[in-house]
Scaffold this motif. Structure first.
Motif, PDB file in Angstrom:
ATOM      1  N   LEU A 143       0.836  -1.198   0.000  1.00  0.00           N
ATOM      2  CA  LEU A 143       0.000   0.000   0.000  1.00  0.00           C
ATOM      3  C   LEU A 143       0.871   1.249   0.000  1.00  0.00           C
ATOM      4  N   SER A 144       0.449   2.254  -0.726  1.00  0.00           N
ATOM      5  CA  SER A 144       1.208   3.508  -0.721  1.00  0.00           C
ATOM      6  C   SER A 144       0.869   4.281   0.551  1.00  0.00           C
ATOM      7  N   LYS A 145       1.769   5.211   0.890  1.00  0.00           N
ATOM      8  CA  LYS A 145       1.553   6.051   2.068  1.00  0.00           C
ATOM      9  C   LYS A 145       0.253   6.848   1.912  1.00  0.00           C
ATOM     10  N   LYS A 146       0.009   7.255   0.685  1.00  0.00           N
ATOM     11  CA  LYS A 146      -1.191   8.045   0.400  1.00  0.00           C
ATOM     12  C   LYS A 146      -2.470   7.240   0.697  1.00  0.00           C
ATOM     13  N   GLN A 147      -2.449   5.980   0.272  1.00  0.00           N
ATOM     14  CA  GLN A 147      -3.610   5.105   0.526  1.00  0.00           C
ATOM     15  C   GLN A 147      -3.840   4.933   2.029  1.00  0.00           C
ATOM     16  N   ILE A 148      -2.727   4.708   2.745  1.00  0.00           N
ATOM     17  CA  ILE A 148      -2.824   4.509   4.203  1.00  0.00           C
ATOM     18  C   ILE A 148      -3.357   5.780   4.865  1.00  0.00           C
ATOM     19  N   MET A 149      -2.830   6.929   4.459  1.00  0.00           N
ATOM     20  CA  MET A 149      -3.253   8.193   5.074  1.00  0.00           C
ATOM     21  C   MET A 149      -4.740   8.460   4.820  1.00  0.00           C
ATOM     22  N   ALA A 150      -5.181   8.188   3.598  1.00  0.00           N
ATOM     23  CA  ALA A 150      -6.594   8.406   3.247  1.00  0.00           C
ATOM     24  C   ALA A 150      -7.477   7.490   4.088  1.00  0.00           C
ATOM     25  N   VAL A 182      -6.772  20.301  21.056  1.00  0.00           N
ATOM     26  CA  VAL A 182      -7.868  19.945  20.140  1.00  0.00           C
ATOM     27  C   VAL A 182      -7.629  20.535  18.743  1.00  0.00           C
ATOM     28  N   MET A 183      -6.976  21.712  18.694  1.00  0.00           N
ATOM     29  CA  MET A 183      -6.718  22.374  17.395  1.00  0.00           C
ATOM     30  C   MET A 183      -5.580  21.724  16.616  1.00  0.00           C
ATOM     31  N   GLU A 184      -4.707  21.027  17.331  1.00  0.00           N
ATOM     32  CA  GLU A 184      -3.452  20.548  16.746  1.00  0.00           C
ATOM     33  C   GLU A 184      -3.658  19.681  15.482  1.00  0.00           C
ATOM     34  N   GLY A 185      -4.526  18.671  15.608  1.00  0.00           N
ATOM     35  CA  GLY A 185      -4.748  17.758  14.472  1.00  0.00           C
ATOM     36  C   GLY A 185      -5.272  18.495  13.243  1.00  0.00           C
ATOM     37  N   PRO A 186      -6.382  19.229  13.401  1.00  0.00           N
ATOM     38  CA  PRO A 186      -6.918  19.945  12.241  1.00  0.00           C
ATOM     39  C   PRO A 186      -5.907  20.900  11.591  1.00  0.00           C
ATOM     40  N   ILE A 187      -5.070  21.557  12.394  1.00  0.00           N
ATOM     41  CA  ILE A 187      -4.124  22.517  11.808  1.00  0.00           C
ATOM     42  C   ILE A 187      -2.935  21.808  11.157  1.00  0.00           C
ATOM     43  N   THR A 188      -2.304  20.872  11.881  1.00  0.00           N
ATOM     44  CA  THR A 188      -1.079  20.280  11.321  1.00  0.00           C
ATOM     45  C   THR A 188      -1.371  19.150  10.327  1.00  0.00           C
ATOM     46  N   VAL A 189      -2.353  18.312  10.645  1.00  0.00           N
ATOM     47  CA  VAL A 189      -2.614  17.172   9.746  1.00  0.00           C
ATOM     48  C   VAL A 189      -3.515  17.594   8.591  1.00  0.00           C
ATOM     49  N   GLN A 190      -4.569  18.326   8.931  1.00  0.00           N
ATOM     50  CA  GLN A 190      -5.563  18.638   7.895  1.00  0.00           C
ATOM     51  C   GLN A 190      -5.373  20.017   7.272  1.00  0.00           C
ATOM     52  N   LEU A 225     -10.763  28.923  12.061  1.00  0.00           N
ATOM     53  CA  LEU A 225     -11.841  27.941  11.967  1.00  0.00           C
ATOM     54  C   LEU A 225     -11.603  26.786  12.941  1.00  0.00           C
ATOM     55  N   ALA A 226     -10.340  26.339  12.982  1.00  0.00           N
ATOM     56  CA  ALA A 226      -9.982  25.225  13.875  1.00  0.00           C
ATOM     57  C   ALA A 226     -10.228  25.625  15.328  1.00  0.00           C
ATOM     58  N   LEU A 229     -11.129  15.764  14.283  1.00  0.00           N
ATOM     59  CA  LEU A 229     -10.665  15.232  12.992  1.00  0.00           C
ATOM     60  C   LEU A 229     -11.842  14.837  12.094  1.00  0.00           C
ATOM     61  N   GLU A 230     -13.053  15.021  12.620  1.00  0.00           N
ATOM     62  CA  GLU A 230     -14.274  14.702  11.879  1.00  0.00           C
ATOM     63  C   GLU A 230     -14.256  13.308  11.277  1.00  0.00           C
ATOM     64  N   PRO A 231     -13.997  12.317  12.131  1.00  0.00           N
ATOM     65  CA  PRO A 231     -13.935  10.946  11.628  1.00  0.00           C
ATOM     66  C   PRO A 231     -15.323  10.377  11.355  1.00  0.00           C
ATOM     67  N   LYS A 232     -15.350   9.364  10.525  1.00  0.00           N
ATOM     68  CA  LYS A 232     -16.606   8.649  10.280  1.00  0.00           C
ATOM     69  C   LYS A 232     -16.870   7.676  11.427  1.00  0.00           C
ATOM     70  N   VAL A 233     -15.766   7.237  12.042  1.00  0.00           N
ATOM     71  CA  VAL A 233     -15.845   6.212  13.081  1.00  0.00           C
ATOM     72  C   VAL A 233     -14.957   6.619  14.256  1.00  0.00           C
ATOM     73  N   MET A 234     -15.476   6.454  15.476  1.00  0.00           N
ATOM     74  CA  MET A 234     -14.662   6.715  16.670  1.00  0.00           C
ATOM     75  C   MET A 234     -14.266   5.378  17.294  1.00  0.00           C
ATOM     76  N   LEU A 235     -12.977   5.251  17.598  1.00  0.00           N
ATOM     77  CA  LEU A 235     -12.455   4.024  18.208  1.00  0.00           C
ATOM     78  C   LEU A 235     -11.996   4.360  19.622  1.00  0.00           C
ATOM     79  N   PHE A 236     -12.498   3.629  20.598  1.00  0.00           N
ATOM     80  CA  PHE A 236     -12.160   3.891  22.005  1.00  0.00           C
ATOM     81  C   PHE A 236     -11.426   2.685  22.579  1.00  0.00           C
TER      82      PHE A 236
END
Ligand code: ADP
Length: 244
Positions: A71-78, A102-110, A116-117, A157-164
């Protein structure tokens, strides 16, 4: 929303997941229970590729990855973007305020706009009952409050699924309820959730379905009332006898 097919995970010679098949519908809250060492955490981490499965495939909302292929890095990241994880030990950045965490992920990753963040982070912290604490640092917060920041951070991160992953295991008993309440509210809002927990009351009260794992396999799956009151499998009965 989630489809898992023949998922295997090995650590060296140790096969921890021995072929997991499972589906989760949109809006379902699934609780995973089972003895220590049965592979529950590894299973959850594989859904977010924090661990890379050895083989098998996982689909989350139409994004499929087949781990038997390279798998490419891009596929994994998506794929990874589809879900967000809440950890047992919160893992907040100690030098950042609740808001900054809470702002960190949206700003650095997304690469989201900072203003807005910030607005979204404020809203999420208010949602988890921490509107008054946004400028506090983790050391100024109780464990329960830190874990609620952890939940807000995952939601940002506005995920479709939350994992706890055992989100209340590190908490003093009197702080467990406030975290479970936030999770209960999320489930009631229709968030798709997979929760590894020892909180059987939460499983009974909130789960749409309970999965019982043992030795790297799903042994039994069903509605909480069936699993807890009329388990079919002997291993499930034995486990429930030990903990109830
Ligand atoms: P559970 O969450 O049900 O307690 P885990 O998924 O944490 O189970 O662990 C299942 C098995 O995998 C255990 O035997 C554990 O020691 C092993 N394991 C988990 N993570 C690793 C790792 N990174 N390296 C080697 N073995 C691991």
């Amino acid at each position: 929303m989630i489809s898992i097919k023949n998922l295997h995970k090995k650590f060296g010679d140790l096969e921890v997941l021995k072929g997991i098949d499972a589906d989760v519908q949109k809006g379902q809250a699934i609780v995973v229970i089972g003895p220590s060492g049965s592979g529950k955490t590894t299973f959850l981490r594989c859904l977010n590729t924090l661990e890379t499965p050895t083989s098998g495939s996982v689909t989350i909302d139409e994004q499929t990855v087949d781990f038997s292929k390279s798998l490419s890095k891009k596929q994994i990241m998506a794929f990874r973007k589809q879900s967000a994880m809440v950890f047992q030990h919160y893992n907040l950045f100690p030098h950042m305020t609740a808001l900054e965490n809470v702002m960190e992920g949206p700003i650095t990753v997304q690469k989201q706009d900072k203003k807005l963040a910030r607005k979204k982070a404020e809203q999420l912290l208010t949602k988890v009952g921490l509107g008054e604490k946004i400028n506090e640092y983790p050391f100024q917060l109780s464990g329960g409050q830190q874990q609620r920041v952890g939940i807000a951070r995952a939601l940002a991160l506005e995920p479709k699924v939350m994992l706890f992953d055992e989100p209340t295991s590190a908490l003093d008993p009197e702080l467990v309820g406030e975290v479970l309440q936030v999770m209960k509210d999320l489930a009631a809002e229709g968030m798709t959730m997979v929760v590894v927990t020892h909180e059987m009351r939460f499983a009974k009260g909130v789960a749409d379905e309970v999965l019982f794992m043992d030795e790297g396999r799903i042994i039994e799956r069903g509605k909480p009332e069936d699993i807890f009151n009329h388990p079919k499998e002997e291993r499930t009965q034995r486990f429930l006898n030990l903990i109830q």
